[in-house]
Write an enzyme that holds these catalytic residues in place. Structure first.
Site, PDB file in Angstrom:
ATOM      1  N   GLU A 180      45.299  11.230 -15.395  1.00  0.00           N
ATOM      2  CA  GLU A 180      43.018  10.299 -16.368  1.00  0.00           C
ATOM      3  C   GLU A 180      43.240   9.236 -17.086  1.00  0.00           C
ATOM      4  OE1 GLU A 180      42.355  14.166 -19.183  1.00  0.00           O
ATOM      5  OE2 GLU A 180      45.130  13.987 -19.428  1.00  0.00           O
ATOM      6  N   HIS A 224      33.579  17.879 -25.581  1.00  0.00           N
ATOM      7  CA  HIS A 224      33.619  19.135 -24.464  1.00  0.00           C
ATOM      8  C   HIS A 224      32.863  20.107 -25.410  1.00  0.00           C
ATOM      9  CE1 HIS A 224      37.924  16.628 -23.764  1.00  0.00           C
ATOM     10  NE2 HIS A 224      37.785  18.121 -23.295  1.00  0.00           N
ATOM     11  N   CYS A 249      39.339  18.524 -11.411  1.00  0.00           N
ATOM     12  CA  CYS A 249      38.855  19.219 -12.480  1.00  0.00           C
ATOM     13  C   CYS A 249      38.297  18.305 -13.511  1.00  0.00           C
ATOM     14  CB  CYS A 249      39.999  19.914 -13.162  1.00  0.00           C
ATOM     15  SG  CYS A 249      41.473  19.122 -13.942  1.00  0.00           S
ATOM     16  N   ASP A 259      37.409  11.760 -18.322  1.00  0.00           N
ATOM     17  CA  ASP A 259      38.929  10.625 -19.242  1.00  0.00           C
ATOM     18  C   ASP A 259      39.408  10.001 -18.803  1.00  0.00           C
ATOM     19  OD1 ASP A 259      39.340  11.682 -21.790  1.00  0.00           O
ATOM     20  OD2 ASP A 259      40.119  13.634 -21.803  1.00  0.00           O
TER      21      ASP A 259
HETATM   22  C1  PEP Z   1      39.374  15.431 -17.688  1.00  0.00           C
HETATM   23  O1  PEP Z   1      39.131  14.211 -18.553  1.00  0.00           O
HETATM   24  O2  PEP Z   1      38.218  15.397 -16.624  1.00  0.00           O
HETATM   25  C2  PEP Z   1      39.474  17.021 -17.490  1.00  0.00           C
HETATM   26  C3  PEP Z   1      39.012  17.855 -16.451  1.00  0.00           C
HETATM   27  O3  PEP Z   1      39.807  17.474 -19.290  1.00  0.00           O
HETATM   28  P1  PEP Z   1      38.823  17.097 -20.366  1.00  0.00           P
HETATM   29  O4  PEP Z   1      37.543  17.045 -20.369  1.00  0.00           O
HETATM   30  O5  PEP Z   1      39.138  18.895 -20.711  1.00  0.00           O
HETATM   31  O6  PEP Z   1      39.273  16.290 -20.794  1.00  0.00           O
HETATM   32 MG    MG Z   2      40.942  14.725 -19.946  1.00  0.00          MG
END
Ligand code: PEP
Ligand code: MG
Length: 576
Positions: A436, A193, A507, A460
């Site tokens: 995910e 992140h 996403c 994820d």
């Molecule tokens: C993901 O896991 O792809 C996602 C978009 O959420 P994050 O990156 O915040 O875990």
């Molecule tokens: Mg995620």
């Protein structure tokens, strides 16, 4: 000198950083080298003593709040930390560094910690190794007190490139607020992140550059080239000016693409593709709209919980979401309910679950369902914001269908409360979910039936499918979106959603990566959500693709998924 390391590929306009190195030393808290003048010595020692006292006071308060029935070891553990705080072994060493070397209190404490850790590291004894962890806990508690006293130095890092062992997402936000130009970390992967946040904030960054802080010196001029994953130091002026030209060129290109950003994303065969933005902070909406986003496809609300001790209340949630809804001017906003845990801990916690495996622990929807009091203020605020525009709610990390049912029943309760209070909300608020976790991808038809929309979280999904920790740079090389298992899961989710006529988007970082665009279009994906900076390049590239051709090629690829090489096929798909 070139330090070989991993680039994290920032989007248009933020690929190069040139600035002075600012070394944050090792240890659990970021500390900057600092020095004082001789007349300040006694004052600095007094400041350090006050911090020791405040840290002891914090521990005494924690000790008092231990619930009855808690095993005695917990109190003993805290007592051991209290003893270390009161013991001369820490304080006398720090005070002499302040006196003799004129180090600032934080810097003196950090150097003293490094000296002591060096001694522990030479010992083979397991018990002594746990003492080393205790030392780190105690040092980090004192450092936090000291650093909090120092908060207002906001412009400290203007134009500098920070080198650190590792940075949490919360640290990245702090550095951004202090005007940092770029950063380099020794650990961490490009899907962490912290890295995602850097891309989103347009901060050039290199992660996983092992040994960088030993090779680089505080104050020297550095160049970060994130396309090539390099940190350059000791550059001749001619090379610096070459990079300056490149940076200038990238900025001009971004400006040119921005001028066309409000044209729709149409493929060569005329299909309309939805391009949405991922945001972490309410202010990111501005870049998203400037770059022509069709809306917000992922708002990571957990960033509201960072760099603070308390929890945001319903009003704060509501104010923040309202600002986002106003900012998108009628476009949809998908607000993800909080995804705390793993590398985004709750305020005051080391990690979300306290387990050794936080990514598999009590994070995201699991935490929210276990602690409805944490969940409710956010849900109520999202519902209230839904009266102001096109708001949709997205649940992260779904694994079981009953999690959707439980979440829906809490949402219904919140709706009843709001109704009785006379508050406005959208009674038909769409509730979608992130796919995910591999189990959810395999059970996609069931989730498609239970939800109003799906969004594939590849960050994820890849982490869990391939069993690699996305923040661990040691296994970064295994992070492979082209893995046949990953591709099949993605395709299954898209097909399940299409059969159920439920909208599906993606996403994860894969959605904004040009390498995967033809493949995803070929799989039938029509909605992509990405860091705002990536929107410009993706929109331009989309115009080059003919979807029927991609569909045929993708079908062929899947017939041969275990032997085909998607990259080779993809190269043929590029039109340049
Ligand atoms: C993901 O896991 O792809 C996602 C978009 O959420 P994050 O990156 O915040 O875990
Ligand atoms: Mg995620």
């Amino acid at each position: 000198m070139i330090v070989s390391c991993v680039g994290i590929g920032i989007g248009a306009g933020a690929r190069i950083a040139i600035g002075e190195a600012h070394l944050l030393c090792h240890g659990p808290v970021c500390v900057t080298p600092s020095w004082i003048s001789s007349p300040q010595v006694e004052q600095e020692i007094a400041r350090f003593e006050r911090a020791l006292q405040a840290a002891s006071q914090q521990l005494l308060e924690i000790r008092e709040q231990i619930p009855p029935g808690t095993p005695g070891e917990i109190a003993e553990f805290i007592d051991a930390h209290l003893m270390m705080l009161q013991d001369n072994a820490i304080s006398s060493g720090v005070k002499s560094l302040i006196r003799e070397r004129l180090s600032g209190a934080e810097w003196a404490l950090q150097q003293h910690r490094d000296n002591l850790v060096g001694v522990f590291d030479q010992m083979q004894d397991d018990y002594l190794r746990t003492r080393r962890d205790d030392l780190d806990h105690v040092v980090s508690r004192i450092q936090k007190v000291l650093l909090e006293q120092q908060e207002p130095h906001i412009s400290d890092l203007q134009g500098q490139i920070v080198l650190a062992e590792d940075l949490s997402p919360a640290d990245v936000i702090l550095l951004h607020n202090r005007g940092v130009m770029g950063f380099v970390t020794e650990y961490g992967g490009p899907m962490s992140h912290s890295a995602i946040l850097a891309r989103s904030l347009g901060i050039p960054a290199i992660v996983g550059a092992r040994g960088a802080s030993r090779c680089l010196r505080h104050g020297e001029l550095l160049i970060l080239d994130t396309d090539n994953g390099c940190v350059l130091a000791n550059c001749p002026p001619s090379l610096v000016s070459r990079f300056e030209d490149q940076r200038e060129f990238a900025q001009q290109r971004t400006a040119m693409l921005r001028r066309q950003s409000h044209q729709p994303a149409l493929t060569a065969d005329g299909q309309r593709i939805e391009l949405l933005a991922n945001i972490e902070l309410a202010e990111d909406v501005l870049v998203a709209t400037e770059n022509g986003a069709d809306g917000i496809g992922l708002y990571r609300t957990e960033f509201l919980y960072m760099n603070r001790r308390d929890l945001p209340d319903e009003e704060e949630h509501f104010e923040t979401y309202s600002a986002v809804v106003r900012g998108v001017q009628g476009h949809p906003v998908v607000i993800r309910s909080l995804d705390l845990g793993a590398d985004k801990p709750l305020p005051g916690q080391q990690d979300g679950s306290g387990s050794g495996n936080p990514a598999l622990g009590l994070r995201a929807i699991r935490l929210c369902l276990k602690e409805p009091e944490l969940f409710r203020p956010q849900l109520r605020a999202i519902l209230r914001a839904s009266a102001l525009g096109d708001v949709r709610l997205m649940l992260p990390m779904l694994t079981n269908l009953w999690e959707v049912e439980q979440a829906r029943s809490i949402i219904r309760l919140c709706m009843q409360e709001l109704e009785s209070e006379g508050q406005a909300f959208d009674a038909a608020l769409p509730v979608g979910g992130m796919i995910e976790v591999p189990a959810a991808a395999l059970a996609a038809p069931a989730f498609a039936a239970a939800l109003d929309f799906l969004s594939i979280g590849t960050n994820d999904l890849i982490q869990y499918t391939l069993a690699i920790d996305r923040v661990d740079d040691e296994v970064n090389y295994l992070y492979d979106p082209f893995h046949p298992a990953v591709l099949q899961l993605i395709r299954q989710v898209i097909e399940a959603a299409d059969s159920a006529q439920v909208p599906v988007s993606m996403c994860g970082e894969m959605a904004g990566d040009l390498r995967f665009l033809p493949l995803l279009l070929g799989m039938g994906l029509r909605s992509f959500s990405m860091q705002p900076a990536a929107l410009l390049d993706v929109k331009q590239r989309i115009r080059e693709y003919d979807v029927p051709t991609l569909r045929t090629k993708t079908r062929k690829l899947f017939e041969d998924i275990y032997t085909a090489d998607p990259l080779t096929l993809l190269t043929h798909w590029h039109h340049h």
